[in-house]
Design a protein around this motif. Sequence first.
Motif, PDB file in Angstrom:
ATOM      1  N   LYS A  27       0.822  -1.218   0.000  1.00 16.92           N
ATOM      2  CA  LYS A  27       0.000   0.000   0.000  1.00 16.92           C
ATOM      3  C   LYS A  27       0.854   1.265   0.000  1.00 16.92           C
ATOM      4  O   LYS A  27       0.485   2.274  -0.580  1.00 16.92           O
ATOM      5  N   CYS A  28       2.014   1.175   0.667  1.00 18.50           N
ATOM      6  CA  CYS A  28       2.867   2.363   0.803  1.00 18.50           C
ATOM      7  C   CYS A  28       3.341   2.871  -0.562  1.00 18.50           C
ATOM      8  O   CYS A  28       3.701   4.027  -0.712  1.00 18.50           O
ATOM      9  N   ARG A  29       3.322   1.964  -1.535  1.00 18.10           N
ATOM     10  CA  ARG A  29       3.953   2.270  -2.818  1.00 18.10           C
ATOM     11  C   ARG A  29       3.385   3.531  -3.483  1.00 18.10           C
ATOM     12  O   ARG A  29       4.121   4.330  -4.065  1.00 18.10           O
ATOM     13  N   GLU A  30       2.084   3.702  -3.370  1.00 16.27           N
ATOM     14  CA  GLU A  30       1.496   4.863  -4.046  1.00 16.27           C
ATOM     15  C   GLU A  30       1.928   6.189  -3.403  1.00 16.27           C
ATOM     16  O   GLU A  30       1.877   7.232  -4.034  1.00 16.27           O
ATOM     17  N   ASN A  31       2.399   6.099  -2.149  1.00 19.90           N
ATOM     18  CA  ASN A  31       2.863   7.327  -1.482  1.00 19.90           C
ATOM     19  C   ASN A  31       4.248   7.750  -1.944  1.00 19.90           C
ATOM     20  O   ASN A  31       4.669   8.871  -1.680  1.00 19.90           O
ATOM     21  N   HIS A  32       4.991   6.828  -2.568  1.00 20.66           N
ATOM     22  CA  HIS A  32       6.351   7.214  -2.956  1.00 20.66           C
ATOM     23  C   HIS A  32       6.666   6.846  -4.403  1.00 20.66           C
ATOM     24  O   HIS A  32       7.808   6.568  -4.736  1.00 20.66           O
ATOM     25  N   THR A  33       5.635   6.801  -5.225  1.00 16.99           N
ATOM     26  CA  THR A  33       5.868   6.610  -6.650  1.00 16.99           C
ATOM     27  C   THR A  33       5.592   7.926  -7.368  1.00 16.99           C
ATOM     28  O   THR A  33       4.574   8.565  -7.136  1.00 16.99           O
ATOM     29  N   PRO A  84      11.785   3.759  -2.798  1.00 18.77           N
ATOM     30  CA  PRO A  84      11.286   2.783  -1.827  1.00 18.77           C
ATOM     31  C   PRO A  84      11.483   3.251  -0.382  1.00 18.77           C
ATOM     32  O   PRO A  84      12.477   3.899  -0.071  1.00 18.77           O
ATOM     33  N   CYS A  85      10.516   2.921   0.461  1.00 23.68           N
ATOM     34  CA  CYS A  85      10.572   3.365   1.856  1.00 23.68           C
ATOM     35  C   CYS A  85      11.006   2.200   2.752  1.00 23.68           C
ATOM     36  O   CYS A  85      11.226   1.088   2.282  1.00 23.68           O
ATOM     37  N   LYS A  86      11.072   2.463   4.041  1.00 22.47           N
ATOM     38  CA  LYS A  86      11.515   1.431   4.990  1.00 22.47           C
ATOM     39  C   LYS A  86      10.552   0.238   4.974  1.00 22.47           C
ATOM     40  O   LYS A  86      10.975  -0.915   5.079  1.00 22.47           O
ATOM     41  N   ASN A  87       9.277   0.534   4.832  1.00 25.41           N
ATOM     42  CA  ASN A  87       8.289  -0.550   4.785  1.00 25.41           C
ATOM     43  C   ASN A  87       8.536  -1.483   3.593  1.00 25.41           C
ATOM     44  O   ASN A  87       8.407  -2.704   3.710  1.00 25.41           O
ATOM     45  N   CYS A  88       8.884  -0.909   2.444  1.00 25.85           N
ATOM     46  CA  CYS A  88       9.212  -1.713   1.260  1.00 25.85           C
ATOM     47  C   CYS A  88      10.380  -2.654   1.562  1.00 25.85           C
ATOM     48  O   CYS A  88      10.372  -3.825   1.196  1.00 25.85           O
ATOM     49  N   ILE A  89      11.409  -2.094   2.206  1.00 23.84           N
ATOM     50  CA  ILE A  89      12.606  -2.890   2.504  1.00 23.84           C
ATOM     51  C   ILE A  89      12.268  -3.979   3.531  1.00 23.84           C
ATOM     52  O   ILE A  89      12.648  -5.142   3.374  1.00 23.84           O
TER      53      ILE A  89
HETATM   54 ZN   LIG Z   1       7.137   1.649   0.542  1.00 24.24          ZN
END
Ligand SMILES: [Zn+2]
Length: 373
Positions: free
Chosen positions: A104-110, A141-146
């Motif tokens: 879900k976080c992806r849309e915040n940092h794309t 990519p954010c910390k959650n992605c990693i």
């Molecule tokens: Zn992320």
Amino acid sequence: MQENDIKFLEDSFKNYYFEHFDLIRVPHRTSEREFGFQKFNSGMTRHITIKDDKELHLLLMKNIPSDVYCSNAYYSFPNLPMSEKDWKEADLIFDIDAKDLNLKCRENHTISKCNECNEISITSKYCSNCNSIKLEKKSLPCKNCIDASKAEVIKLSKILTEDLDVQQNNIHVYFSGNEGFHVYVFNSQFQQLGSRERSELTDYIMFNGAIPETFGMKKFKPNRSSFPDFEEKGWRGRFSKDVYGSKSKRSKIISELIANGYSSFQKTLDEVSAKIGAKIDPNVTMDIHRIFRLPGSLNSKSGLTKIFCDDLLKFDPYSQASFLSENLVDVVANCPIEFKLKSRKFGPYFNEKVSIPTYAAVYMICKKLASIY
Ligand SMILES: [Zn+2]
Ligand SMILES: [Zn+2]
């Protein structure tokens, strides 16, 4: 990419390769491998051989590649065309990428960059300036992605060691240099498997195509004793731990599963497999002729290093994979999302001139979110 941006990236990469020869080494059985590289704004050069570290370093200094690759396969004649190489065997490699995890976080940092007018917008389907749909997506990519990618690496390692007889010390994990991890398996029973067998292996690891019968469920008169025990090994055990929750609930849950019927069981099975299967990219593992980013080399999507993860849980790519210099450089940055490198925060920048360290400038220029001033 503009001429002076390429020049800056090449200078920075060259500096890295000059100062960090210690990080970039040829893999073992060097002469049996195929190498390849790419330069900024140009195509791929493949089918080359390299003898030793010295020759590799020479190639890096001479060509200043944007990306360097090496085969997981071993050949008799690695520099010949593919059909004449004489494939011998290949290490087993898995690719886990945050972009494949549906986070879900992806849309915040794309970020979308318009190819027509260069306008930058956050997650839209068309350009907010000219309505073009020719957008290039860039993710920071954010910390959650990693963390989510790490969790998949751990799942994968467990399946490899528990079910497939791989020794833990033969599993090497590398940060890819961008959004995920590459997992190498050396000296396994799978070295000589062809593409089709590797594809079957990925189905097993991803827990694809499981059928209810394997877990005790039948269309007619299912037998309670065929359902998995809580302590069982392999997928039956993982399935039962996820579905029963605890050993004491086994009997009650089996009754419910039987009462709900076969098609409901299939649905449960699909949901569970999406959760507990390891999310690897099957195309990467089944390709036995691929060349992979060389450990220690820079990733031109970020300027970060593909680096060995000694302690995966503690590994922080944004501090441990960033090796470029601190020298300040002036850029015009258009990066509407904040990011962190070497424990320092950068951005957001809205089409403004900033003076920032080389490693941060390279990161943004690689993502086409900044340009040398
Ligand atoms: Zn992320
Ligand atoms: Zn536009």
